[in-house]
Write a protein that holds these residues in place. Structure first.
Motif, short mmCIF file in Angstrom:
data_model
loop_
_atom_site.label_atom_id
_atom_site.label_comp_id
_atom_site.label_asym_id
_atom_site.label_seq_id
_atom_site.Cartn_x
_atom_site.Cartn_y
_atom_site.Cartn_z
N GLY A 41 2.17 50.88 21.45
CA GLY A 41 1.89 49.52 21.04
C GLY A 41 0.39 49.29 21.02
O GLY A 41 -0.33 49.73 21.93
N SER A 43 -2.60 46.35 20.53
CA SER A 43 -2.92 44.90 20.48
C SER A 43 -4.40 44.73 20.21
O SER A 43 -5.24 45.28 20.93
CB SER A 43 -2.54 44.23 21.81
OG SER A 43 -1.16 44.38 22.08
N THR A 81 3.27 46.09 11.65
CA THR A 81 2.68 44.93 12.31
C THR A 81 3.81 44.03 12.76
O THR A 81 4.62 43.58 11.96
CB THR A 81 1.77 44.16 11.33
OG1 THR A 81 0.72 45.03 10.88
CG2 THR A 81 1.16 42.95 12.02
N HIS A 83 3.34 41.21 15.08
CA HIS A 83 2.99 39.85 15.50
C HIS A 83 1.55 39.53 15.14
O HIS A 83 0.66 40.38 15.24
CB HIS A 83 3.19 39.71 17.01
CG HIS A 83 2.79 38.37 17.55
ND1 HIS A 83 3.57 37.25 17.41
CD2 HIS A 83 1.67 37.97 18.22
CE1 HIS A 83 2.97 36.22 17.98
NE2 HIS A 83 1.82 36.63 18.47
N ARG A 107 -0.50 42.46 16.85
CA ARG A 107 0.18 43.53 17.58
C ARG A 107 0.84 44.47 16.58
O ARG A 107 1.53 44.02 15.67
CB ARG A 107 1.20 42.96 18.57
CG ARG A 107 0.55 42.14 19.67
CD ARG A 107 1.59 41.68 20.70
NE ARG A 107 0.95 40.90 21.76
CZ ARG A 107 0.75 39.60 21.72
NH1 ARG A 107 1.15 38.91 20.66
NH2 ARG A 107 0.16 38.97 22.71
N THR A 109 2.79 48.55 16.03
CA THR A 109 3.52 49.65 16.64
C THR A 109 3.36 50.88 15.76
O THR A 109 3.54 50.81 14.54
CB THR A 109 5.02 49.33 16.78
OG1 THR A 109 5.17 48.15 17.59
CG2 THR A 109 5.76 50.48 17.45
N THR A 131 -9.40 46.09 22.06
CA THR A 131 -8.15 46.72 21.64
C THR A 131 -7.43 47.28 22.86
O THR A 131 -8.04 47.95 23.70
CB THR A 131 -8.41 47.86 20.63
OG1 THR A 131 -9.09 47.32 19.50
CG2 THR A 131 -7.11 48.50 20.18
#
Length: 237
Positions: A41, A43, A81, A83, A107, A109, A131
């Motif tokens: 993940g 972010s 993507t 979020h 966010r 993945t 990040t």
């Protein structure tokens, strides 16, 4: 042949009869294998006193992450993507709705099958400004042949167990009556809860690239269970 309405039907015998005794067993399999894929993940954050500044910073950092991840080509099997948010933070004091700052976040993945590239990519991502990297989560693909292998092994184990019961009575199996699949799945689909890798680098920080992170894939546990019922040749007791 039609059975007359007044003729009683034979009662069902779910537990067998002396002429056709039944044996019920459970077959189980447990395989421990290497993972096939890993997910991480990502972010990306931004903060600014006005909406435009926060949004521009977030867009720039998100583009840098996407460019880096996609540069690994076929090593990255999926990038999504999940979020996006841009949230105003109001001042704690004073009257009215006065915005103190804006917080932006994206966010993503990423899914990889090349674990050598995974270690390098996670290190380079964690070196980017504001990040955060979470993971990895190790897993098998949904259609992995390992699942089929576990199910087949569970069936063979059920047959073997039933034969052993029959042999203990001095007889043999006659026919399969029922085979019920009661589960063939990962005990831990995404592995145990991973540690969190976090980087909050200062804007404009520069220096030598960090060494690739050494990651040891977590072995996956695949289990399968079946219930089976057989009839036996009547034993001589």
């Amino acid at each position: 042949m039609t059975i007359p309405a007044d003729e009683p039907r034979a009662a069902a015998t779910p537990y067998g009869t002396p002429e056709a005794p039944r044996v019920a067993v459970r077959g189980e399999a447990h395989l421990e294998v290497e993972p096939e894929i890993a997910r991480i993940g990502i972010s990306v954050a931004a903060r600014g006193k006005d909406r435009r500044t926060a949004l521009e910073d977030l867009t720039r950092r998100n583009a840098a992450v996407l460019e880096l991840v996609t540069s690994y080509g076929e090593a990255v099997e999926r990038l999504e993507t999940g979020h996006f948010s841009l949230t105003p933070e109001l001042t704690a004091r004073g009257r009215g709705e006065r915005v103190r700052t804006y917080h932006g976040a994206v966010r993503l993945t990423a899914e990889l099958a090349d674990f050598t590239a995974l270690g390098e990519l996670t290190t380079r991502l964690a070196d980017l400004e504001l990040t955060r990297v979470d993971g990895p989560w190790w897993a098998l693909r949904p259609g992995s042949p390992v699942h089929r292998k576990a199910r087949q092994q569970a069936v063979r184990e059920a047959v073997q167990r039933a034969r052993e019961y029959a042999e203990a009575l001095g007889t043999s199996l006659a026919a399969l009556v029922e085979l019920a699949d009661i589960g063939a799945e990962n005990a831990e689909p995404y592995g145990r809860a991973p540690g969190r890798m976090r980087a909050m680098a200062a804007p404009g920080a520069a220096g030598e690239a960090a060494a690739p992170l050494a990651l040891e894939p977590e072995r996956q546990h695949v289990r399968a269970q079946v219930n089976a019922r057989f009839t036996m040749v009547p034993p001589q007791l």
